[in-house]
Structure formats: structure tokens, C-alpha cells
Design a protein around this motif. Structure first.
Motif, short mmCIF file in Angstrom:
data_model
loop_
_atom_site.label_atom_id
_atom_site.label_comp_id
_atom_site.label_asym_id
_atom_site.label_seq_id
_atom_site.Cartn_x
_atom_site.Cartn_y
_atom_site.Cartn_z
N PRO A 198 -23.50 2.37 -12.30
CA PRO A 198 -23.66 3.55 -11.48
C PRO A 198 -23.47 3.05 -10.00
O PRO A 198 -23.92 1.87 -9.69
CB PRO A 198 -25.16 4.09 -11.79
N ARG A 199 -22.63 3.82 -9.31
CA ARG A 199 -22.63 3.43 -7.79
C ARG A 199 -24.02 3.69 -7.20
O ARG A 199 -24.73 4.73 -7.03
CB ARG A 199 -21.79 4.34 -7.19
N PRO A 200 -24.39 2.48 -6.39
CA PRO A 200 -25.64 2.56 -5.71
C PRO A 200 -25.74 3.66 -4.67
O PRO A 200 -24.73 3.77 -3.83
CB PRO A 200 -25.93 1.24 -5.12
N ALA A 201 -26.86 4.35 -4.34
CA ALA A 201 -26.92 5.23 -3.60
C ALA A 201 -27.21 4.60 -2.01
O ALA A 201 -27.88 3.66 -2.05
CB ALA A 201 -28.08 6.10 -3.66
N PRO A 202 -26.21 5.13 -1.16
CA PRO A 202 -26.42 4.33 0.41
C PRO A 202 -27.53 4.77 1.11
O PRO A 202 -27.71 5.33 2.00
CB PRO A 202 -25.18 4.68 0.83
N ASP A 341 -10.26 -3.81 2.95
CA ASP A 341 -8.90 -2.69 3.00
C ASP A 341 -9.30 -1.98 1.74
O ASP A 341 -9.54 -2.27 0.72
CB ASP A 341 -7.68 -3.52 3.01
N PRO A 342 -9.22 -0.49 1.94
CA PRO A 342 -9.46 0.48 0.60
C PRO A 342 -8.41 0.42 -0.13
O PRO A 342 -8.56 0.31 -1.57
CB PRO A 342 -9.29 1.93 1.61
N ALA A 343 -7.24 -0.39 0.16
CA ALA A 343 -6.25 -0.39 -0.88
C ALA A 343 -6.36 -1.69 -1.73
O ALA A 343 -5.65 -1.78 -2.74
CB ALA A 343 -4.67 -0.38 -0.08
N ARG A 344 -7.29 -2.46 -1.34
CA ARG A 344 -7.34 -3.74 -2.10
C ARG A 344 -8.89 -3.66 -2.96
O ARG A 344 -8.81 -4.13 -3.98
CB ARG A 344 -7.50 -5.11 -1.14
N GLY A 345 -9.99 -3.68 -1.78
CA GLY A 345 -11.28 -3.72 -2.40
C GLY A 345 -11.86 -2.38 -2.56
O GLY A 345 -13.15 -2.31 -2.74
N GLY A 346 -11.28 -1.08 -2.55
CA GLY A 346 -11.88 0.03 -2.47
C GLY A 346 -12.81 0.49 -3.46
O GLY A 346 -12.13 0.27 -4.87
N ASP A 347 -14.01 0.79 -3.56
CA ASP A 347 -14.73 1.29 -4.62
C ASP A 347 -14.69 0.21 -5.63
O ASP A 347 -14.83 0.55 -6.77
CB ASP A 347 -14.52 2.46 -5.24
N LYS A 348 -14.70 -0.99 -5.29
CA LYS A 348 -14.93 -2.11 -6.31
C LYS A 348 -16.13 -2.99 -6.06
O LYS A 348 -16.62 -2.97 -4.95
CB LYS A 348 -13.60 -3.06 -6.25
N PHE A 349 -16.62 -3.65 -7.26
CA PHE A 349 -17.84 -4.43 -7.12
C PHE A 349 -17.22 -5.82 -7.03
O PHE A 349 -16.48 -6.37 -7.66
CB PHE A 349 -18.51 -4.41 -8.25
N LEU A 350 -17.89 -6.63 -5.96
CA LEU A 350 -17.78 -7.90 -6.01
C LEU A 350 -19.15 -8.57 -6.44
O LEU A 350 -20.11 -8.46 -5.67
CB LEU A 350 -17.83 -8.48 -4.45
N GLY A 351 -19.29 -9.02 -7.66
CA GLY A 351 -20.51 -9.02 -8.31
C GLY A 351 -21.33 -7.99 -8.38
O GLY A 351 -20.75 -6.78 -8.94
N GLY A 352 -22.16 -7.89 -8.12
CA GLY A 352 -23.30 -6.89 -7.95
C GLY A 352 -23.11 -5.76 -6.59
O GLY A 352 -23.88 -4.74 -6.46
N ARG A 353 -22.21 -6.39 -5.78
CA ARG A 353 -22.35 -5.58 -4.49
C ARG A 353 -20.98 -4.57 -4.37
O ARG A 353 -19.66 -5.26 -4.70
CB ARG A 353 -22.24 -6.73 -3.34
N LEU A 354 -21.20 -3.28 -4.22
CA LEU A 354 -20.06 -2.42 -3.92
C LEU A 354 -19.62 -2.63 -2.58
O LEU A 354 -20.23 -2.79 -1.53
CB LEU A 354 -20.60 -1.09 -4.02
N LEU A 355 -18.26 -2.91 -2.58
CA LEU A 355 -17.63 -3.45 -1.36
C LEU A 355 -17.41 -2.25 -0.17
O LEU A 355 -17.01 -1.22 -0.68
CB LEU A 355 -16.29 -3.97 -1.36
N ALA A 356 -17.91 -2.60 0.98
CA ALA A 356 -17.68 -1.45 1.76
C ALA A 356 -16.32 -1.72 2.44
O ALA A 356 -15.85 -2.84 2.89
CB ALA A 356 -18.64 -1.64 2.93
N THR A 357 -15.70 -0.28 2.66
CA THR A 357 -14.20 -0.37 3.23
C THR A 357 -14.41 0.21 4.79
O THR A 357 -15.02 0.75 5.19
CB THR A 357 -13.39 0.31 2.38
N THR A 358 -13.12 -0.21 5.49
CA THR A 358 -13.01 0.47 6.78
C THR A 358 -13.27 1.70 7.01
O THR A 358 -13.78 2.05 7.93
CB THR A 358 -11.37 0.04 7.33
#
Length: 425
Positions: A198-202, A341-358
Motif C-alpha cells: 500500500p502507498r503510504p498516506a502523505p 525524475d518521474p520518468a525514472r523513479g516515479g511511484d517506485k519504492f527505494l527500500g521502504g521509502r516511496l520516492l518523491a518526484t519533481t
């Protein structure tokens, strides 16, 4: 317009360091006015860094690796053959794969095992790597040693070329990955798999409620600094009036200051113009500077970001900031764009962290209270930390290189409302 420009440049910069570092060189002769530990200066063979966590955990010096402030280049892609005398141990390979001090590889890749958590999905799912590479030990070895041989735009560090893993360790990893075969066991916890997690609620609570965000109290207490007369016989209030008159000012920062011939953030202006006018020591990263920055920015809460990226000086600074955003640096050969960059890490997890994009708004909540460290970070300290564990010595907190990256990031926030101070884990 800005978004379109950024996307057009994305293909040009994908997977490559800049062809001519001199093309992004900013104005020089700007001596840091940050606190000593924030300047990134060298003491012999070591960089002087912040004494507190998480900076205190990174001991290695990265002077020999590319940064925004030097002309060093990362070694070119290297072909490497699996040494015939090396025998890999799958158990040792699994330990290396999970080792947080080595990567961990699970930051980007999922493999089998209920204890593999949190795993990311920036990279390929390797749960069936043993079937995919059934008779390709040499290919697996090369992918880990230096994936740029196959894909110049690979986001994975060249572990062997960078000296991050030894040939024996890579052989162990190959042996472990060859064990990853089907059938896959049923997933008992959807959160283990980043593709079903599940995506974490911000939400960290109301960031402007002082009972929830301690930074609000620190900012409000900075009114004392705003009204304090320094050795020059002046205070901020003497020239600018009460702080409420700063409404709307922060929406236009970072901006170019002709007096200092560079792009400056609110924190830079406090450290330079504020100190010059009052005689007070308001060093970047000092509590006085960060708290006063929050107070000034709070006057613009709810107003849309409106940074200038079209005037001649601002445009050039924007372009330098954009170029650095895509520039690969450090021992792990990463760029900011690899995660943001949304084209690279958009909506992806780095470990347990959902990456924030520009496009999600990276600048308008800084300075931010960090709940995991119990202190306030401005965006410069965040930049210093982002790349330090990836193998780049950090620049002074008030470096113009950071200011220009901040301008580039703030350009994506145009039209979005400010909300300072933020609160994040």
C-alpha cells in the motif's frame, strides 16, 4: 514550459555525466558563510561533517569521486570476466545482498524470503533470476560488476568498477541469484512486495499546528532574531518593518541577487545580506538562520510559488541547476534524477521509502522538521545528505551549485501553495 524542457533534456542526459563540466560553472569567488561542519571543508584526508546522525555514520572520504564542484570523471564502463578460480557461496551471497552496509541490494530489488523487507522496485524483480539467467553466470557477473557495458543508462551502480564489491563478493552474489527459482511461495504479507505494498498516506499531522510540529514554535521564537540589533546598530525590522511585511517575498526564492552575482535562497540572503546589514553572525545551518528562514517563509503560507526562470540570469542558473540534476556524481555514479525524475523513479519504492518526484512538490515545505532526527532541516541539508551516502562529499550548505538545483526544483512548484515548516519522517 519548464516541464517540457526538463523532459526534452531527460533523453540527452540519461545515463551520462556531462560532456563538458565547464558549461555549468557558476560564478566563482564565493566563500562559504555556513557553520564549520556545514562547509564540507577538508581536515587532512577527511571531510569535516555534521557530528550528528545520519551524517556521523558516513566516515569515508569521497574526494576522488566526481562532484558538482570538481572536474573528475567516473571511470568508463569496464568489461569483466568471471574469474574461473572463484567459487561462489549462495549463503554468503544472500548475506551480501541483504547487507545494509553494502547496498543493500534489496533497496532496489525483490528476492524470495519472508525476511526480505523492505524491498524496493526501482530495479528488476530478481525472485526468478535463477531461471532467467540459468546458463549465464558470466552475464550476471558483468551486470553486477558494471552494468553500463550492457546499458549505458543503467541506474545500478557499477559495483566492481567503483570498488564497492570485490570479485569474490560478486561471485557469491551470482551464486545466490542462481538459487532464485520457481515456483514462488505464496505471499503472506502484501507489504513485503513493493508492487503490492500500500502507498503510504502523505500525512504527518497538521504541519502548521505547534502541538504537532515543534518547528512552528522555533520559527515563531525567531521574531527575537528579526528584531535584534547587531554590532552594525541595525536589525531586520529597522529596514523591513515587522515580519508580516514579508508576505509574498518567499514565493520568489531562490532568486538572483546582483549584489552577490548569484542565485540565493532565503537562507543565503540571511547569511549574507542579513549579516552584512546587522553585523550578526547568521551562518547558514545555524539555528538562528534556519529558524529565521522559517519565520520569513511562514508569512507566505498559502501563496503560490512564483520563482523567476525567464530573466537572463535566472534562466542560466535554471539551466545549470537542471544539468546538475541529471549529472551523475559520487562513487555510486548516481544523479538526483535517478530517484526524483518521474520518468525514472516515479511511484517506485527505494527500500521502504516511496520516492518523491519533481512534480509532487519538493521545495515548498522546507525547512522541515525531521521526526526521525528531532531537528529541522532546510533543503540544503537535505541535498547534502541525499548524495553523501551515495559517495559524494557534500558542498558547503550555501554553495551556489545547491542554490541552482533548488531553483530548478522550485520551478516545478510554481503555482503550488507554500506550507512552511513541513514535517516529515
Amino acid at each position: 514550459m519548464v516541464t517540457a524542457i526538463g523532459r526534452r533534456m531527460r533523453l540527452f542526459w540519461l545515463g551520462a555525466s556531462m560532456a563538458a563540466v565547464g558549461c555549468v560553472t557558476p560564478p566563482t569567488g564565493f566563500e562559504s558563510r555556513a557553520t564549520p561542519e556545514a562547509q564540507g571543508r577538508m581536515d587532512g584526508a577527511r571531510q569535516v561533517r555534521y557530528p550528528e546522525a545520519p551524517f556521523s555514520g558516513v566516515k569515508e572520504d569521497f574526494s576522488r569521486w566526481p562532484s558538482y564542484a570538481n572536474r573528475l570523471r567516473f571511470p568508463p564502463p569496464q568489461k569483466a570476466a568471471l574469474p574461473g578460480e572463484l567459487k561462489g557461496d549462495p549463503a554468503q551471497g544472500r548475506k551480501i545482498f541483504l547487507d545494509r552496509n553494502k547496498g543493500p541490494c534489496t533497496g532496489c530489488h525483490l528476492v524470495q524470503g519472508a525476511d526480505v523487507w523492505p524491498a524496493g522496485n526501482v530495479g528488476t524483480d530478481l525472485s526468478l533470476a535463477g531461471e532467467r539467467y540459468a546458463n549465464a553466470d558470466a552475464v550476471l557477473y558483468q551486470y553486477i560488476y558494471d552494468p553500463r557495458v550492457f546499458n549505458p543508462a543503467s541506474l545500478m551502480p557499477p559495483w566492481g568498477t567503483a570498488g564497492l564489491l570485490t570479485p569474490q563478493e560478486i561471485a557469491h552474489l551470482v551464486a545466490f541469484l542462481k538459487t532464485q527459482k520457481g515456483p514462488l511461495p505464496p505471499e503472506t504479507d502484501p507489504a513485503r512486495n513493493p508492487n503490492t505494498r500500500p502507498r503510504p498516506a502523505p500525512y504527518f499531522g497538521d504541519n502548521l499546528d505547534p502541538t504537532n510540529n515543534p518547528a512552528v514554535i522555533l520559527a515563531e521564537d525567531a521574531i527575537k532574531t528579526w528584531r535584534q540589533r547587531g554590532p552594525a546598530g541595525k536589525s531586520c525590522v529597522d529596514c523591513h518593518g515587522e515580519v508580516e511585511r514579508m508576505k509574498g517575498v518567499a514565493t520568489r526564492y531562490p532568486k538572483h541577487w546582483p549584489q552577490y552575482r548569484r542565485i540565493m535562497s532565503i537562507e543565503d540572503v540571511i547569511a549574507w545580506h542579513g549579516a552584512d546589514a546587522t553585523g550578526l553572525a547568521l551562518r547558514a545551518q545555524s539555528a538562528e538562520n534556519v529558524n529565521l528562514s522559517m519565520l520569513i517563509r511562514m508569512q507566505s503560507n498559502g501563496l503560490p510559488v512564483d520563482v523567476d526562470v525567464t530573466s537572463a540570469e535566472a534562466r542560466r542558473a535554471f539551466e545549470r541547476g537542471r544539468d546538475r540534476f541529471y549529472q551523475r556524481v559520487g562513487q555510486r555514479n548516481h544523479a538526483c534524477a535517478d530517484c526524483h525524475d518521474p520518468a525514472r523513479g516515479g511511484d517506485k519504492f527505494l527500500g521502504g521509502r516511496l520516492l518523491a518526484t519533481t512534480d509532487s512538490g519538493l521545495t515548498r515545505h522546507f525547512p522541515t522538521f525531521r521526526t526521525n532526527f528531532g531537528i529541522v532541516w532546510d533543503i540544503r541539508k537535505r541535498m547534502q545528505w541525499c548524495l553523501l551516502p551515495l559517495g559524494m562529499n557534500y558542498l558547503p550548505a550555501d554553495a551556489v551549485e545547491y542554490a541552482e538545483i533548488e531553483l530548478y526544483l522550485a520551478s516545478f512548484d510554481r503555482g503550488k501553495p507554500m506550507s512552511v515548516p513541513g514535517i516529515r519522517h
